[in-house]
Structures are given as structure tokens and as C-alpha cells.
Design an enzyme around this catalytic site. Structure first.
Site, PDB file in Angstrom:
ATOM      1  N   THR B 143       0.810  -1.218   0.000  1.00 41.41           N
ATOM      2  CA  THR B 143       0.000   0.000   0.000  1.00 41.41           C
ATOM      3  C   THR B 143       0.845   1.272   0.000  1.00 41.41           C
ATOM      4  O   THR B 143       1.864   1.350   0.674  1.00 41.41           O
ATOM      5  CB  THR B 143      -0.904  -0.015   1.251  1.00 41.41           C
ATOM      6  OG1 THR B 143      -1.766  -1.143   1.155  1.00 41.41           O
ATOM      7  CG2 THR B 143      -1.733   1.258   1.362  1.00 41.41           C
ATOM      8  N   GLY B 410     -22.009   0.916  31.297  1.00 45.06           N
ATOM      9  CA  GLY B 410     -20.765   1.570  31.687  1.00 45.06           C
ATOM     10  C   GLY B 410     -19.604   0.587  31.788  1.00 45.06           C
ATOM     11  O   GLY B 410     -18.463   0.920  31.462  1.00 45.06           O
ATOM     12  N   THR B 431     -11.230  -2.115   6.649  1.00 48.45           N
ATOM     13  CA  THR B 431     -10.609  -1.404   5.514  1.00 48.45           C
ATOM     14  C   THR B 431      -9.221  -1.906   5.140  1.00 48.45           C
ATOM     15  O   THR B 431      -8.706  -1.499   4.116  1.00 48.45           O
ATOM     16  CB  THR B 431     -10.553   0.124   5.779  1.00 48.45           C
ATOM     17  OG1 THR B 431      -9.910   0.381   7.037  1.00 48.45           O
ATOM     18  CG2 THR B 431     -11.950   0.725   5.815  1.00 48.45           C
ATOM     19  N   GLU B 433      -6.393  -5.089   4.207  1.00 49.49           N
ATOM     20  CA  GLU B 433      -6.485  -6.304   3.375  1.00 49.49           C
ATOM     21  C   GLU B 433      -7.656  -6.190   2.410  1.00 49.49           C
ATOM     22  O   GLU B 433      -8.372  -7.153   2.161  1.00 49.49           O
ATOM     23  CB  GLU B 433      -6.633  -7.548   4.253  1.00 49.49           C
ATOM     24  CG  GLU B 433      -5.348  -8.039   4.874  1.00 49.49           C
ATOM     25  CD  GLU B 433      -4.383  -8.675   3.870  1.00 49.49           C
ATOM     26  OE1 GLU B 433      -4.854  -9.402   2.993  1.00 49.49           O
ATOM     27  OE2 GLU B 433      -3.175  -8.397   3.957  1.00 49.49           O
TER      28      GLU B 433
END
Lengths: 662, 662
Positions: B143, B410, B431, B433
Site C-alpha cells: 500500500t 458503563g 478497511t 487487506e
């Protein structure tokens, strides 16, 4: 792909002013102060959590010193005497770091709000001046490990000792420790503690007490034990903690006695006879906490939208190989589909919140005498609206932030691009200040019982019993949606003419009719199911469990209808031929049609939407997205988020990057 | 509220064995090692990120030393020769800390996988032994800041210098820097770099090169620049970074040359003539990365479900005042509605993943000659299935973890209860691979083109043109759903008989028929719309943009159908009268009906569901939830998550807490 020529021309500052509305001044002032401290966003990433807690405290105290945080308190104690402005300012803080926002909320909203609303003049004089200036730091000790939603069952006790004229606070078992209390782990010197008021061995119900917990040097006082809640998903700048009390004594005067008092000799008295009602009247005065959190969620969603839309106008990927450049993300239909309905919903919620704040301001700025039924009804309706807006506004934040983060790919995952903190910090909004599902049940109870005089006493099973004793028609006639039912009936069949599918799809009367009909139908259906369950002699707890999702659907439908009504009314404030009217109408239509599309299965099940018209709704949403595309940047810029707060790394162009496309 | 007497009796260890299936050994081994290091979960919370990165590396190297991480590599290099087992082991790591998982994935899956699948024997001999033992640490530099999804457009260049017999690697502009590269910021000594192979001034397309980036002492080598990506939302134990190359030289032999080579004199050669196809063949060998991430998402969802279900069996709130105890959260209908369909979907995805891994194992364990069309078709189908399962498995994680966290109030926000890390760490799965939306487009392309021989070359616009030249019937006939169309047609009208609403609702043939019909209808509709757009001479980029959401809907529908088919087939492995068969059938039915309910609007729009039957589906889901209630704890315990990893603070009873209800 977009046709900018035919798009309405947005004047961004003017649209910002329209969004800011009545409280433009405090919003601008808050923006100015936030813009002076953009480094807090980096500090949150880079600092050790302990240091960041101190940093956040510094910023809060600096903001407090400007006077902007005290605007909701009476002028005589150093405040600005404007409750509405205080909420508007608070929600604007959500454009910056959210630990600062929550720390402010704890100090001024929760701690300060409790003293203001539950205390009497002596308390105001004793605490408010230092509280407003940020000198006296406090916390709001209501929630316990064992009870968050059902606060009437709190375990902490405050036993009156008539000999000493003191209350003795105790934590009888670990589940009754106070938990998640913001400001408790480090900074609070005093706490407003909610505890069972015990007199002569009997509990008079939950009341609030001012309890010192640290000395001047910051050392925890004898009898008080405090533990840090430890690392949290987000809000690392807020010091949440647990508190135990072991025979801590406070003077009788420390009971916040606006609604009930104890005499020196130990006689309990209150103007409100019914105990449960008394408790919920007290709780009701704290409604501004919920209003504040809902507004914060909506504003946090705006930050995510600006980031994602701007990024999608820089980032290119794939596209026509014959073209010079790859395709901008925002020119992909799916990308528009992911972002624009959420943009529309954020605008819609913004206006809903604005209206809610105005109502809150009015209700709280006029003191109604105890027992004024009309005023009480109005208060309950306000509480219900606050609950619904809080739930939908905070879920909006969770949903919008997540989608926007995904829409920015790997960049969305880096802390430098703000989503990490936005997501982690807002996550708790859905469950604090009232769990969203529990809040929607409260809304539904209001719808099903029309805020009966015994409204507050009704827990979920009480509500089941109450509704089961009414005729369904009675329930329905009382709903706010009902008044418009005739119009709905007239409208729907005609517009469903299959020969005329796309007609009227952008008519607000159609949208309103659809949402009103849904709300009313859901309410009567829920009432019918509750009655039927009781008629069959099922235990109320089982009846409620089985109808619970239906009950919650009523509430959602009601909030969505209310939000749409507000948006439609808001349009009228804009000149009919103005570009802003055109733009806002696109968003309003997109909001309405998205709500209908999201529930199209239900509308079809109930004969309110033909298959053809349902498909037409989807087509129309696509068309609206394409029309919004050329003005999308202006629409997010109009949120008026200071550029200093938008210094995301991913928005800095790198070499090789094509020109920015506005 | 539940009727435990009539519930099937689950033998938890036996059900775990059923879920573990063929790869029970490696799963158990991985659990054992994880259970020995529960402290990593606390380290993630308590350690400084820099220290935690070192800690994670230590754990990875310790795991590597056991041999369990190398099982996917050939035995001759110290591996176990079992690809399927390596994925099963990897996804089981997702029960523990996810930085460890991702660090393992980078080293063994991405770096190791690239050398194994793109390199030839010389590379294997040179790198694999040290890589498998964890001695040679590497990263996978594909990338870039400017290109993540469209990797054919990467900007990094590797220019062949025939004089020196070397490749010269360069980053021509900032957008071409490698980005988000795991292991790059601190630990990797070598990188597999994807770059345009340039010979004599011409690019031959993207190829992979082994490039040393640090010396033995860990110092970054000359010509290489590395920057830390900085703080991230999660995965603080993984050192992601950016890499720039400035004339870095590597020997010719460092080209991973399984699919293409360059001679000493600079002649380029490959067995695969078409350049695009060559590239996607290379990429295709890396499919196990996607399979791994999808599996990790599914397993992370299991952790969230165990925590939320156990908590809901301890936590009480509200309820019948006349009862001794308040009501358990899991006895609320809405709580069941929130958790059980997600539990069912997680089981469904578990089996889908198991089948995918088996197929991956088979395809990769048999070496098909280049040009074998049937084998190539099978490979493309596998890639498509991997893409779809990854998208749906990682979205499952995001959705399930969020809902489970909210269901714990909580407590869900405190780091000590695991949700903080689970949520932040898995968030990037959607998002990385492959962006999930882009992956679903890949799935849709396969559906619309039946993996044509020129499948890989087709980018989205190529796909538009390709489909527009086919008859719609051709597209439809090729879909896998089509073979069962006749059965679907026969089935649906009968079962829609309004007099017989609830009949057949739990018949798997009905579920399958519905999902198959939807898939086929969506595909033919998308093909028709693509054709129509092209017929109208709209630019393909506009046609694609407008039909994009429809295209993605095809993919989702296809994955959901495939997942259901797998689940239904899986049931057959259990004896017909066994309790486990009954329990799994409840989950399978709940999965199927939830999918139908989620898309009931679409089914009604297309005449496949009457209003009455649609309501019946909703009622049936409620009934299934009530039947699952008594076995819910067993069903989550069967995931076999070591107790050591479930030491959440909220699951430790506090005094005052009522007895645990199994």
C-alpha cells in the site's frame, strides 16, 4: 458527474449563522476559545493519560476563567443567567477534545446543576461562586456498580443522627459503591451523593447530599475510599472513579433540600407527598445533562462529516483510464449513499436539538408552583423529548463517526486524523446519562400514558398494568400524532397510485403523514399487545419482555416524527426562493425519505407503501444525493468548525496529489 | 421466563469439538499458548505503547519458537506443510490480544506468504528458515499513501540497471511512499516491496522485490527513509510505518520471480502474457491474508458475545417489585433481540469460514499448471469467496462488538472488560487487506461475469462494458443461484398462502429459496441497469456510479446465500435426533430469518413476501430467541475461549450481587 451549474449557491457564513440561530454569540465565543487550543487534540494523542488529565483540568479552568462555562448559573453567583446559552456553548465544545467537554459537563452540568436545582439559597451562596469560577471542583455521585438505570434502588445510605444533627453516609456492600464517577479519581473536592435517606430506621427514598471528599491539599478524607476506574475506551482526560463511604458524617444542612427537608429533630417533610413522584421531580430537574449529551453527540458527528467529505474531495481511486485523473471518492454513488443521508440526518438532529434547547430554556426560566398540572405535563413532555433526542443524537454519533472513519480507509485509523478519539470518546454517550434503550422506554411510556399524573411512579411493569386498564382508543387518542390522523388517511391512498409513482415523493405533507401514521399505529399496536398479554394472565414481566421491542419502536418512530416536524417548520424561516431554502429542502427531503426507506418493510407490511412506490423512494434518494453532491462541501463547512481543529494529516495534500476539487 | 426443561442439553466440550472441526489440534494448541499469556491483555492497557510493541514482539517470537506459527510453510524450511491449519491457528489467535495477531499476520502471512508464493526455490532457501523461526523479521510494503485499493497504479519504481545487474528502487513523489506498513516502524529488517518494474524506460507492471531496510543492528539502511505512522485507533503493539526509497539498489535475484523474471541483460519474461492478468495472478496467491483477517474478525466477535452473554446473566435491573430479585438482563426480550441474532450470525460465519479455509487448503495444496482453465476458475471463485467472507466477517465484528459493548453499559466502556481493545483493534479490519466495499465489488464482478478468462483485467469500468455486451439472460444463467431457480419458483407462492402464515417458516428449503431468488434477481437487475446505462450512451463511469449500490447489494446477497447453504449443509453432520442438531438448527433458522427480516422491504417490493408472512417472520424470530435463551450460555461457552482470557472485571461478582444464573 455532478452538475454544479444548477446547484444552489451557498453562502457558507450565512448558513452557519442560520444554524447557530439564537445562540450564535456563545457558539462563536466557544469556537474562538477552542481554536486557541488546537494543541489539546495532539496532547490527547501524545500525552501520558495522567498528564493529560492535568492538561484537561488546566484547559477547563482556563475556559472557566473566561466566564463562558458559567452562563447557565444565576448572575448573582457569577453566572450569565441563560440556561439555553449554556447548553449551546456546551454542545459546541464537542467540536474540540471530548475529555474537555465531559470534564466541563461533570463540573458545571452535573455537580453544578445538582446544587443549583436541588439545593436552596444557602447552598447556592455557599457553593456556586467558587463552583462557577472553577475553584471548587466537584463530582456527581449517583450511579453505583449495581444500579445505573434503576436509580431508585441505590444502596448507599445517609442515616440521620438526631443527636449530632448529622447525616452518616455509608456504602453497605460493594455493589453500592459509586462507580464511573467523573472527576472522582483525582480532582473533585466535593461530591453530590445520592443516597437513601434513612430516618429512624426507615428509608424516605433517594436524596442528594453535599459531601466533602478531599481536603484542601487534595488528600482523600477519612471514611472515604476512592479507586480509579482505570483505563477506559476513551476520554482519557477524565478521571473516573469509584467511591465508598464508611460512616462519613456531614451536617444536616448538607442535604440539598429544595424538594424535601429534615428538621433538626429528625422530622421529614416535603411538598410532594408521593415518594416516587418526589424522586422523579428531583431527577427531572437534572434533564439538562441529557440535553447536553445529545447535543454533544450531534456536534461530534459534524466533525466526522467534515473530515470525511473533505477527504473524499481529495482522494481519488480507480476511474476511467482514458481520463486524466482518477475518480474522486465523492463521485461514487455508493460513497454519496454512505455519507449524504447521514449528513441530512445530522442537519435534522441539529434543528431538533435547537428546538429542544429552546423548550428547556423556557421551562427552566419560568418557575412553576408545585402542583401546577399543566406545567408538570410540559416538564414531563420535555423530559421525554430530551430522552428521545439524547438516544437518537448519540446513536447518530456512533453511526456517523463509524461510517465516516471507514470512508477514509487506512487514514481513518490513524490518530492524527481525529477519528480514533472521536469514536472512542463518544462511544460512552450511548450508555451514560441514561442508557439509550432505557431512555426510549421512557419516551414510550410517555406516549402510552400521556404523562399521567402518576407518570413518574410507573416503572415498566406499572406501565404495563396502567396501559392494560385503558381502552386502546384512549391510548391512541392521547398521542400527539393522532390529531393529524384524518389528514394521513386522506393522503396515503391517493399518493400510492401506481400510475403516478414518483409524484409527491418530495412533498413534506406526505413525509409527515407517513411518519405520523407509523407512530400512531405502533402505539396502538403496542397498547393492544400489552392488554392482550395481561388479559391472558401472563405475568407483567413476561408481557413487557415480549412487547419490549415494539415499545421501543414506538419511541423511535415518535422521535423521528418529531425531528421531521421540526425540520419542516425550520424551512419556513428561510425565504421561499432562497438558495438556502433549496439546499435545506434537499436535506429535509433526504432525511424524510431515508427514514421511510429504512423502515420500508414496516410500511409495506402495514399497507402504507406499495412495492412500486417503495422502489421510487430509493430512486429519489439517489437523485437527491446527486443534487447534494455539488454543495456537499459547503454544507459541511457551514457547521463552522474552526480550521484549527481540522488539521488532520490526511487533509494535507502530498506531492503527486491532484488538485483539490471543491 | 425461559423454560430450561424443554431446552436441548448441550455438551459444551463436545460442541467445541464440533466447531473446531478438522483443525481442532492447532486450535487447542493456540488456545493453550494464549492461555499462558493472559497478561498481554493487561499489558496492552498498562504499558507505554513503545514498550508494548516490544512486548508483542517478544510474545510473537516466543510463539514462533514453538513452531505453531510456521505450520503453513513447507516442512523442509521448518514449517508444518499445512496451509489450512495455519489459518485455523491464526484465527484462533484473535481470542487473545489483537496486536499479537496482526504482528503474526504481517510476519508469517504477508511477508512470509509473499516470499513463499511469489518467490522461487532460491528465495525459499534464502529466507524461509529464518523467517519461520522468527529470526528474520519482515514487512509487506504494498500500500502507498496514494493507492490502497487500486494497487496496479502504485507509484514506487524498481528500475533495472543492466550494467550493475541491479534493481534501483525509488519513491518518485510523496503519494508513492509506502504507508501503514506493519512491522516497518521498528522491527522489520527486510521488506517485500511492490513496485513498477521499469526496463528500458517502460513499466512491465507491478512486481515484488525483497529489499533489506535495516542492518543487523536495526539501523535503517542508506537510501531508505522510515517514519512511524504514529498513534492509531488501536493495535498499539504493531509498529506501522511509512517507507521512502531513494535509489536503493538490490541484486537482480531479489525480484520474486515465480511468475516473471528479468534476465541479466534486461530481458523481461513471463509465462503469463497478459500483464494485468499476470499481476492479478500474483495478487491472487496472497488471498490467504484476506481469509485470515475474515477469520480473525469472526473470532473477535465471539469474545464480545461471551462477555455480553455472561454479563447479562449476572446483571439485574428493574423487574417485578414483588419478586425477590430484579430481572436478569438476558430475560428482557429486547436484550435477546440484540444478542441472539448476532450469536446466530457468528455461528453461521464460523462455518462459512471453516468451509472457505478447507477450499483454500485444497486449492493451494494442489499445484495446477498455468493455463488450466478449470483450476483458474476455481481459484477466482476462491478469491471471490475470500473477499466476500472477509467483508462480511469483519463487518460482523464491528457490529457485534459494538452491540455487546453497549449491552454491558458503563462496564463495557472500561478497558478492564476487554471491549475497548476489541473494538479499537478490530476496527481497521473493515478497511485493511482490501476495503470491504471494494471487496464486495470484486464479488459482484465475479457474479456478473462468471469469472471470465479476462476477469482479472476487468476494472469496474471494464466490468460495466463487459456486462453491457452480454444478454441479461447470459449473465443470469451463469450465476450459481440460477440452477435452483425452478425450485424457488415452485416454492414461494405456496408458502405465501395467507391462510397458512407461519407454516414452513423454519423450513430450510424456504430460507434457501428466498436467498437464492434474491441473489439471482439482484444480479439480473444490476446487469439490466448496467446495460441500459450504456445503451443510453452514458459514460461508463457514470453508469457504474449510479448502479454501484445495486452491484454491492448483489455481492451481499450472494455471500449471505452461500453462508446459509454452508450452515444448512453443516447441520447434516449432526445426528438427526441429537441435542446439538436441535440447537444448531435453532441458530441456523434464526440466522436465515434474521437475514430475511433485515431485507424484508426488498422481499416485499419484489413480491416474495406478503405482509402477513413478513410479520410472521418477526414473530418467529421472537420465539426462536426465547428458545435459545436457556442454552445461550452453553452456546457462547462452546466457542472455547480460555477462561484466562475472560478475566473481565465486570464478571467478578461483587458483594450484594445475586447468585449467578446459568
Amino acid at each position: 458527474m455532478a452538475d454544479p451549474a444548477s446547484a444552489p449557491r451557498i453562502d457558507v457564513p450565512e448558513l452557519t449563522a442560520f444554524l447557530d440561530g439564537h445562540y450564535a454569540d456563545i457558539r462563536q465565543l466557544t469556537r474562538k476559545h477552542l481554536a486557541e487550543h488546537p494543541e489539546v487534540l495532539r496532547d490527547q494523542i501524545e500525552m501520558d493519560p495522567d498528564d493529560f488529565r492535568e492538561r484537561v483540568l488546566e484547559v477547563v479552568q482556563e475556559f472557566a476563567a473566561t466566564g463562558m462555562l458559567g452562563v447557565g448559573f444565576p448572575e448573582e453567583y457569577g453566572g450569565g443567567g441563560d440556561i439555553g446559552a449554556s447548553i449551546a456553548g456546551f454542545e459546541t465544545l464537542a467540536l474540540g477534545d471530548l475529555s474537555v467537554l465531559v470534564k466541563v459537563g461533570v463540573q458545571f452540568g452535573l455537580f453544578g446543576g445538582a446544587i443549583l436545582h436541588l439545593g436552596s439559597r444557602a447552598h447556592h451562596e455557599a457553593y456556586l461562586p467558587d463552583l462557577v469560577s472553577g475553584k471548587l471542583l466537584g463530582c456527581f455521585a449517583m450511579t453505583e456498580s449495581g444500579h445505573g438505570s434503576d436509580v431508585q434502588q441505590l444502596g448507599t445510605t445517609a442515616t440521620y443522627d438526631p443527636e449530632a444533627g448529622e447525616f452518616v453516609l455509608s456504602t453497605p456492600y460493594d455493589l453500592a459503591r459509586k462507580d464511573y464517577i467523573g472527576n472522582a479519581a483525582c480532582h473533585a473536592h466535593a461530591a453530590v451523593v445520592f443516597a437513601q435517606l434513612v430516618i429512624k430506621g426507615e428509608s424516605e427514598g433517594v436524596h442528594a447530599f453535599v459531601v466533602p471528599i478531599r481536603d484542601e491539599a487534595g488528600k482523600v478524607l477519612p471514611g472515604v475510599r476512592i479507586e480509579d476506574d482505570g483505563a477506559k475506551m476513551g476520554l482519557s482526560g477524565v478521571d473516573n472513579g469509584r467511591i465508598w463511604f464508611d460512616g462519613v458524617r456531614v451536617p444536616r444542612a448538607n442535604l440539598l433540600n429544595r424538594y424535601a427537608d429534615v428538621s433538626d429533630g429528625g422530622e421529614y417533610s416535603s411538598d410532594i407527598e408521593n415518594r416516587s413522584r418526589r424522586f422523579f421531580t428531583m431527577l427531572g430537574t437534572l434533564v439538562q445533562g441529557r440535553v447536553s449529551v445529545g447535543g454533544a453527540g450531534i456536534n461530534a458527528a459534524k466533525v466526522a462529516l467534515v473530515l470525511a467529505v473533505r477527504y473524499s474531495l481529495m482522494r481519488r481511486q480507480f476511474g476511467d483510464p482514458s481520463a486524466d485523473e482518477e475518480e474522486l471518492l465523492l463521485d461514487y454513488g455508493m460513497h454519496q449513499r454512505r455519507l449524504f443521508p447521514r449528513l441530512a440526518r445530522t442537519y435534522a438532529m441539529h434543528f431538533a436539538q435547537e428546538t429542544l434547547v429552546a423548550e428547556l430554556h423556557e421551562v427552566f426560566s419560568t418557575q412553576a408552583p408545585v402542583g401546577d398540572e399543566a406545567a408538570e405535563h410540559r416538564r414531563r413532555a420535555l423530559e421525554s423529548r430530551a430522552a428521545g433526542t439524547k438516544a437518537m443524537g448519540t446513536w447518530l454519533a456512533t453511526d456517523v463517526i463509524q461510517e465516516c472513519r471507514e470512508a477514509c480507509g487506512g487514514n481513518g485509523y490513524l490518530a492524527a486524523n481525529r477519528f480514533a478519539a472521536l469514536k472512542a470518546d463518544t462511544d460512552v454517550f450511548t450508555t451514560f446519562e441514561g442508557d439509550n434503550h432505557v431512555l426510549l422506554q421512557l419516551v414510550a411510556k410517555g406516549l402510552l400514558t400521556d404523562y399521567q399524573s402518576n407518570f413518574e411512579e410507573l416503572d415498566q411493569l406499572g406501565m404495563v398494568r396502567f396501559v392494560s386498564e385503558l381502552a386502546v382508543e384512549t391510548v391512541v387518542e392521547r398521542t400527539s400524532a393522532h390529531t393529524l390522523l384524518e389528514r394521513v388517511k386522506d393522503w396515503l391512498p391517493g399518493s400510492d397510485d401506481p400510475a403516478d409513482d414518483e409524484s409527491g415523493l418530495r412533498d413534506p405533507s406526505y413525509h409527515l403523514a407517513m411518519l405520523r401514521w407509523r407512530e400512531e399505529h405502533l402505539i396502538s399496536g403496542a397498547a393492544r399487545r400489552l392488554k392482550r398479554g395481561m388479559d391472558r394472565k401472563m405475568p407483567p414481566v413476561v408481557v413487557f419482555s415480549r412487547v419490549q421491542d415494539h415499545v421501543i419502536a414506538c419511541a423511535r418512530a415518535s422521535v423521528e416524527r418529531e425531528v421531521l416536524e421540526t425540520f419542516v417548520a425550520k424551512l419556513e424561516e428561510l425565504p421561499g426562493d432562497s438558495a438556502h431554502r433549496v439546499a435545506m429542502t434537499l436535506l429535509c427531503d433526504l432525511y424524510a425519505l431515508s427514514v421511510i426507506e429504512d423502515d420500508k418493510g414496516w410500511f409495506m407490511e402495514h399497507g402504507r407503501l406499495t412495492a412500486e412506490r417503495s422502489k421510487a423512494v430509493t430512486r429519489e434518494i439517489g437523485r437527491l444525493c446527486r443534487r447534494i453532491r455539488p454543495i456537499a462541501l459547503d454544507l459541511v463547512n457551514a457547521f463552522g468548525i474552526p480550521e484549527e481543529l481540522l488539521q488532520a494529516e490526511m487533509l494535507v495534500p502530498l506531492s503527486g496529489m491532484p488538485e483539490h476539487d471543491g
